[in-house]
Design a protein around this motif. Structure first.
Motif, PDB file in Angstrom:
ATOM      1  N   ARG A  15       0.625  -1.260  -0.357  1.00  0.00           N
ATOM      2  CA  ARG A  15       0.181   0.295  -0.338  1.00  0.00           C
ATOM      3  C   ARG A  15       1.015   1.527  -0.506  1.00  0.00           C
ATOM      4  O   ARG A  15       1.932   0.939   0.614  1.00  0.00           O
ATOM      5  CB  ARG A  15      -0.714  -0.278   0.972  1.00  0.00           C
ATOM      6  N   GLU A  16       0.617   2.564  -0.556  1.00  0.00           N
ATOM      7  CA  GLU A  16       0.710   3.415  -0.543  1.00  0.00           C
ATOM      8  C   GLU A  16       0.947   4.294   0.427  1.00  0.00           C
ATOM      9  O   GLU A  16      -0.876   5.042   0.689  1.00  0.00           O
ATOM     10  CB  GLU A  16       0.980   4.250  -1.818  1.00  0.00           C
ATOM     11  N   ILE A  17       1.697   4.948   1.057  1.00  0.00           N
ATOM     12  CA  ILE A  17       1.284   5.181   2.629  1.00  0.00           C
ATOM     13  C   ILE A  17       2.432   6.698   2.561  1.00  0.00           C
ATOM     14  O   ILE A  17       3.441   6.439   2.166  1.00  0.00           O
ATOM     15  CB  ILE A  17       1.891   4.203   3.996  1.00  0.00           C
ATOM     16  N   ILE A  18       1.700   7.552   3.032  1.00  0.00           N
ATOM     17  CA  ILE A  18       2.195   9.349   3.076  1.00  0.00           C
ATOM     18  C   ILE A  18       2.585   9.123   4.151  1.00  0.00           C
ATOM     19  O   ILE A  18       1.532   8.950   5.186  1.00  0.00           O
ATOM     20  CB  ILE A  18       1.159   9.884   2.623  1.00  0.00           C
ATOM     21  N   VAL A  19       3.955   9.459   4.283  1.00  0.00           N
ATOM     22  CA  VAL A  19       4.395   9.456   5.985  1.00  0.00           C
ATOM     23  C   VAL A  19       4.778  10.997   6.763  1.00  0.00           C
ATOM     24  O   VAL A  19       5.269  11.486   5.022  1.00  0.00           O
ATOM     25  CB  VAL A  19       5.644   8.796   6.284  1.00  0.00           C
ATOM     26  N   ILE A  20       3.858  11.349   7.250  1.00  0.00           N
ATOM     27  CA  ILE A  20       4.303  12.293   7.946  1.00  0.00           C
ATOM     28  C   ILE A  20       5.360  12.255   9.346  1.00  0.00           C
ATOM     29  O   ILE A  20       4.454  12.324   9.669  1.00  0.00           O
ATOM     30  CB  ILE A  20       2.836  13.729   8.470  1.00  0.00           C
ATOM     31  N   ARG A  21       5.844  13.499   9.162  1.00  0.00           N
ATOM     32  CA  ARG A  21       6.852  13.487  10.583  1.00  0.00           C
ATOM     33  C   ARG A  21       7.182  15.103  11.106  1.00  0.00           C
ATOM     34  O   ARG A  21       7.047  15.845   9.923  1.00  0.00           O
ATOM     35  CB  ARG A  21       8.157  13.118  10.081  1.00  0.00           C
ATOM     36  N   GLY A  22       6.162  14.998  12.046  1.00  0.00           N
ATOM     37  CA  GLY A  22       6.454  16.345  12.733  1.00  0.00           C
ATOM     38  C   GLY A  22       7.078  16.710  14.208  1.00  0.00           C
ATOM     39  O   GLY A  22       6.142  15.501  15.199  1.00  0.00           O
TER      40      GLY A  22
END
Length: 516
Positions: free
Chosen positions: A509-516
């Motif tokens: 699956r295509e996962i959008i990884v958001i880091r912050g």
């Protein structure tokens, strides 16, 4: 006479749908016959007062007992003055006795004895002149505290050996908590930490929530009276969402039959139950509002904060666990662990915690919607990243739970998104290390998983990808967000370290990884 579902105060049999009290407390009749003193504790609005009033009426009508429920609440304002508390309580009791009992069962006296023993003297004299053994349910016992509480408990204990001729044959203390927590819960400086002022109790038990069969029987009363049918799926969903919490069970049904669909020819479906649930959460009625106030207490925060973030409960005092259980905020799961008590509370608790932050976001324009009012996932991602970089860190201080401030700020943003007509669903559990969120808006379903990167811990990405795979699989989705809150010390400001990248999960699956 028509009947209604009740959400305010004790039920009245002539106008409210209600369940038999003895079915919910089958042991009490035997405890009374055995001349026992006992404690009944349960959260607010689960039916304690209704059950005790009804049971007292049933016992009196049987001709075997003089039974009555009396409240101690009016003595709460005199926590350090037992004399004034006693007089206020006895005045209240006189009114209650005249209302609930026929003249031949009422006591002939009012105030007896010296200060500090007037309640005991009143009960003793009444027991001696009553034509039947006296049974007393003392409601709101944990409204009392300090000297007044201890005085009342000791007067009851002192008279106990003289039962049934010289003191009530059976007596129950009814409140939210067990004896040892009375003083602390009512605003005193310390817990009693012992039941010694009332060490005569034979049992301490709680009034349980409704079972699925109870919910079915309660709703069937409405069907029998009006012909309006609850589908089996609607009953099952109502029970799932409420876990049988009596106020919630009644509130959902009341919302549907009195406001959403008044036509008894229209069957009540699971969709209508969901609609009622969303209305209750959005409106945040008195019952839910009172729970919200509890969330700011230190002992509650110590339990709820790690549950929301999926962390373990470490070195948690047993008293704190018992406290949230007695409040009805949490319950035990099938393995004995702690969980939020029901799905409706799971929804309302994060929303309440984010309420101050939500209020500060009303000026943010809904740039995530297209011209037709549909949600654009890419535009939502762009809007969130911009919001997070500009407003995330300053808003952390607006949250009441600092350790999960990023979770709360993100949820506040998502509430701003769904305010136009969507819903948010959350899943979290102790030890899972994550919170899962599902946003539904029109035809769009967006799932995300929230994880924390703490000092001396590895990057959560490795564990997070298979976890979100499992979550997305359950929702039949091919893509989602993995949000990693970096809470390590010594980092750059949030505005400079917030990034996004696309990652392929182990399941492809295509996962959008958001880091912050």
């Amino acid at each position: 006479m028509p009947k209604w579902f009740n959400t305010a105060g004790p039920c009245q049999a002539d106008i409210h749908y209600m369940l038999p009290s003895t079915d919910r407390l089958p042991e009490i009749v035997n405890l009374i016959a055995q001349r026992n003193y006992f404690v009944i504790h349960a959260p607010r609005q689960v039916g304690k007062t209704t059950a005790m009033l009804t049971l007292a009426q049933e016992l009196t009508s049987s001709g075997q007992y003089t039974a009555v429920m009396l409240s101690l609440e009016v003595g709460a304002v005199f926590s350090h003055d037992p004399e004034l508390a006693e007089r206020a309580i006895l005045d209240e009791w006189q009114d209650a006795v005249r209302f609930y009992l026929p003249p031949e069962l009422q006591p002939s006296h009012s105030i007896l004895g010296e200060s500090g023993r007037q309640i005991g003297a009143f009960l003793a004299a009444w027991a001696q002149e009553s034509p039947h053994p006296l049974v007393v349910f003392l409601d709101e016992i944990d409204a009392l505290s300090d000297e007044t509480l201890v005085s009342v408990l000791r007067q009851i204990r002192s008279g106990f050996p003289r039962r049934p001729q010289g003191f009530p044959q059976s007596l129950a203390l009814v409140g939210m908590r067990d004896v040892r927590d009375y003083k602390y819960a009512s605003g005193g400086s310390d817990r009693l930490n012992t039941s010694s002022p009332f060490n005569i109790k034979v049992r301490s038990f709680t009034l349980s929530n409704f079972t699925l069969e109870d919910v079915r029987n309660l709703y069937q009363q409405h069907t029998d009276a009006t012909g309006q049918v609850f589908t089996p799926e609607a009953v099952d969903l109502a029970f799932h969402l409420t876990q049988g919490q009596p106020w919630l069970v009644n509130a959902i049904a009341k919302e549907i039959v009195e406001y959403i669909t008044k036509d008894p020819a229209i069957p009540i479906t699971a969709d209508l139950v969901n609609e009622a649930k969303e209305i209750l959460i959005k409106r945040q009625d008195t019952h839910l509002d009172s729970l919200a106030e509890r969330l700011r207490e230190d002992r509650v925060r110590a339990i709820i904060q790690p549950i929301l973030s999926g962390q373990e409960l470490v070195n948690m005092p047993e008293d704190d666990l018992r406290f949230v259980l007695d409040l009805g905020l949490c319950s035990r799961d099938s393995r004995g662990g702690i969980q939020i008590a029901n799905p409706i509370y799971r929804e309302i608790i994060p929303k309440v915690l984010a309420s101050i932050t939500i209020a500060s976001l009303t000026s943010i324009a809904p740039t995530w919607l297209d011209n037709d009012g549909n949600l654009n996932p890419q535009a939502l991602l762009d809007s969130f990243i911009l919001f997070w970089r500009q407003h995330g860190e300053p808003l952390f201080d607006s949250t009441p739970y600092p350790e999960i401030a990023p979770h709360i700020v993100l949820m506040a943003f998502l509430h701003r998104v769904v305010n136009g007509g969507g819903t948010l669903e959350r899943e979290y559990a102790i030890g899972s290390g994550r919170m899962d969120i599902c946003l539904r808006y029109g035809k769009v379903t967006l799932a995300m998983e929230l994880k924390v990167w703490a000092d001396k811990r590895p990057d959560p990405l490795k564990d997070g990808l298979p976890q979100i795979d499992k979550y997305l699989s359950g929702l039949s989705l091919d893509t989602g967000w993995l949000v990693i809150f970096d809470r390590r010390s010594g980092l750059l400001p949030l505005s400079e370290r917030t990034t996004t990248e696309n990652v392929i999960s182990p399941a492809g699956r295509e996962i959008i990884v958001i880091r912050g």
